[in-house]
Design a protein around this motif. Structure first.
Motif, PDB file in Angstrom:
ATOM      1  N   GLN B  87      10.808 -25.968 -46.173  1.00 12.73           N
ATOM      2  CA  GLN B  87      10.029 -25.192 -47.132  1.00 12.73           C
ATOM      3  C   GLN B  87       9.697 -23.844 -46.118  1.00 12.73           C
ATOM      4  O   GLN B  87       9.622 -22.366 -46.509  1.00 12.73           O
ATOM      5  CB  GLN B  87       9.025 -25.786 -47.578  1.00 12.73           C
ATOM      6  CG  GLN B  87       7.781 -25.151 -48.955  1.00 12.73           C
ATOM      7  CD  GLN B  87       7.329 -25.900 -48.783  1.00 12.73           C
ATOM      8  OE1 GLN B  87       6.579 -26.716 -49.037  1.00 12.73           O
ATOM      9  NE2 GLN B  87       6.427 -24.743 -50.500  1.00 12.73           N
ATOM     10  N   GLU B 162      12.268 -27.470 -50.676  1.00 13.94           N
ATOM     11  CA  GLU B 162      11.635 -26.769 -51.055  1.00 13.94           C
ATOM     12  C   GLU B 162      12.193 -25.262 -50.641  1.00 13.94           C
ATOM     13  O   GLU B 162      10.952 -24.897 -50.540  1.00 13.94           O
ATOM     14  CB  GLU B 162      10.260 -27.292 -51.322  1.00 13.94           C
ATOM     15  CG  GLU B 162      10.546 -27.947 -52.284  1.00 13.94           C
ATOM     16  CD  GLU B 162       8.800 -28.259 -52.393  1.00 13.94           C
ATOM     17  OE1 GLU B 162       8.081 -27.531 -52.473  1.00 13.94           O
ATOM     18  OE2 GLU B 162       8.974 -28.894 -52.672  1.00 13.94           O
ATOM     19  N   SER B 165      10.259 -22.027 -52.222  1.00 17.19           N
ATOM     20  CA  SER B 165       9.288 -21.796 -53.237  1.00 17.19           C
ATOM     21  C   SER B 165       8.318 -20.941 -52.500  1.00 17.19           C
ATOM     22  O   SER B 165       7.552 -20.361 -53.148  1.00 17.19           O
ATOM     23  CB  SER B 165       9.038 -23.589 -52.930  1.00 17.19           C
ATOM     24  OG  SER B 165       8.169 -23.662 -52.284  1.00 17.19           O
TER      25      SER B 165
END
Lengths: 266, 266
Positions: B87, B162, B165
């Motif tokens: 992420q 992710e 994100s």
């Protein structure tokens, strides 16, 4: 505002008030020197207590030309270098051991934290008993003083490395030694360099104390010898040399920091 | 273009062994069972999106597949090299961008790795950033570099945790395009963990909804790319997925259609 803003943007971005400010900051030290010189010239400040600034300069030139200053600097710098090297190896080495493993931490950190609280100057009498009165106790004392700031900061640096980087390195298949090389040591470096600067300060301070006792060479010997004969100009000259050497090593670390930590600013 | 971006697995016979084979996977932290008897296959070259609320076990599954964690029971077998994009990009700040990408490569001489790293940076449009420090990259650029690092080893399985994100909406759209482009070229199986239902619908061959540590729903999307969110088929799937995720909104009110393969697992 829109008219003046582009004009203020010179090649070296410097606030317009800054050069004048630098001069203003120089005023009070220069004034103090002038007052000191005046007090000496008028006899208010007797020579056997504190020589005049001009005579300090004169002593400095004299010590330089008869070669005593260079000899003293060589001896003192060698003491700091040897003591620092010993202390750095021990401090950083123990920090790596304690930082990289729980067992290492349990074995190493507790005694280090206990010893850290000991004022290392207090050990000088013991060191003289153990190592005699030559160079060895001086090396040992400097090494001891240097080891702790380096240990504490390197240990904190290693433990402060973001585990997310270590996870990423593991996910990419980096082995233990590669993680050490690419993640742990570079990640701990900023903190280690803080420790380096602190420890160099301690090294010079320890040198000054260690050189007061049982010495026949070095800047400390020069100072105490001069003091014994009331040559206060030479005493102050010796102190000046101490501070110049301290400033020099600090500047060296700053340069090192700028090179090694360039990644922080991009 | 649209056909080129289609799933490579569609062209292969169904007998090809899966890249990822997860059987009866279980992982608990204390009393909390995060993964509970999970079964999952990912075909070679398949792009699977893993949807789920926080705590559904998505990240744990990813860590297990990345080899960063060990299961309490069951097996997770991966054919070929596994790599990850996180992420946060997790580029080592003290290594230049190209060196970071080269760290994803565990074989070859230093020079070969460097060349390969630069080649991958070219693929993600970062040729001119190869020699800068990561701190100077924008969020999107850092994520591209992270993607390059994950692809440099030609992984059989690319895990994406992710990855988009934290990016702004416009950059995310560009990254979706980029991901489809590099995926079409490298033909890795991709497991994309995401919170974003639309992202899953736009990108995936199959969307899997995780709930309480096992597969609650599996949805195959045999739709050509690039896809448009207003495509009525996607609108219908969206409602299904939101319903599966327990989201009750006006969006989810539309009734799901049944004209594409859609099976509820467990």
């Amino acid at each position: 505002m829109s008219l003046t803003a582009p004009l203020a943007r010179t090649r070296r971005p410097r606030r317009p008030g800054q050069p004048r400010r630098a001069w203003r900051r120089a005023i009070s030290p220069l004034a103090l020197l002038a007052v000191w010189q005046l007090a000496s010239s008028t006899g208010v400040l007797p020579r056997e207590k504190l020589d005049s600034p001009l005579n300090v300069l004169d002593s400095l030139v004299g010590l330089w030309t008869d070669g005593r200053l260079l000899d003293a600097i060589q001896v003192s710098v060698t003491r700091v270098l040897v003591g620092f090297a010993l202390g750095a190896v021990v401090g950083v080495g123990l920090a790596v051991v304690a930082g990289l493993s729980r067992i290492g931490e349990d074995v190493v950190d507790a005694p280090m934290q206990m010893l850290r609280t000991l004022p290392h100057f207090g050990l000088l009498p013991l060191f003289i008993l153990w190592f005699g009165i030559d160079e060895a106790p001086k090396y040992a004392l400097i090494a001891l003083g240097v080891a702790f700031p380096l240990y504490v900061n390197t240990f904190a640096g290693i433990r402060g490395v973001d585990p997310k980087y270590l996870d990423a390195a593991r996910a990419f298949g980096l082995g233990w030694t590669e993680r050490l090389r690419h993640v742990v040591l570079p990640g701990a470096l900023p903190s280690t360099l803080v420790g380096l600067r602190l420890s160099l300060g301690v090294a010079w301070l320890t040198l000054i104390v260690a050189e007061q006792i049982n010495t026949t060479a070095g800047i400390g010997y020069l100072v105490s010898d001069a003091a014994g004969f009331g040559r206060t100009g030479e005493v102050v000259a010796g102190l000046l040399i101490y501070s110049v050497l301290g400033l020099l090593t600090d500047a060296l670390v700053r340069i090192l920091e700028r090179k090694a930590l360039a990644w922080r600013l991009g | 273009m649209a056909t080129r971006l289609n799933a490579p697995h569609a062209l292969r016979p169904p007998t090809v062994p899966p890249t990822v084979q997860v059987r009866g996977l279980r992982r608990a932290f204390g009393d909390t069972v995060v993964l509970d008897d999970l079964d999952l296959d990912v075909a070679p070259g398949e792009l699977v999106a893993l949807l789920g609320r926080s705590g559904s076990g998505k990240s744990t599954l990813l860590r297990l597949l990345a080899g960063l964690d060990a299961p309490d029971a069951g097996t997770a077998e991966v054919d070929g090299v596994t790599s990850v994009a996180f992420q946060e990009p997790r580029l080592l700040p003290w290594r230049r961008v190209a060196q970071n990408v080269a760290l994803g490569l565990r074989t070859g001489s230093r020079r070969e790795r460097d060349e390969r790293a630069r080649q991958l940076l070219g693929e993600v449009g970062l040729t001119e950033k190869a020699d800068v420090w990561p701190v100077t990259l924008s969020g999107g650029q850092a994520q591209r570099a992270s993607l390059a690092r994950a692809l440099v080893s030609e992984p059989g399985l690319l895990l994406l945790d992710e990855p988009f994100s934290a990016l702004d909406a416009l950059t995310r759209i560009e990254m979706h395009d980029l991901l489809l482009r590099v995926w079409a070229r490298h033909r890795a199986s991709v497991l994309l963990v995401t919170h974003d239902v639309d992202e899953a619908l736009l990108l995936a061959d199959r969307v899997i909804v995780l709930d309480q540590g096992s597969v609650a729903h599996s949805l195959r999307l045999d739709l050509p790319r690039p896809r448009a969110l207003h495509d009525p088929r996607l609108v219908a799937h969206r409602a299904t997925l939101l319903d599966q995720l327990g989201v009750r909104t006006a969006h989810a009110a539309a009734s799901p259609t049944t004209d594409t393969a859609q099976e509820a697992v467990s």
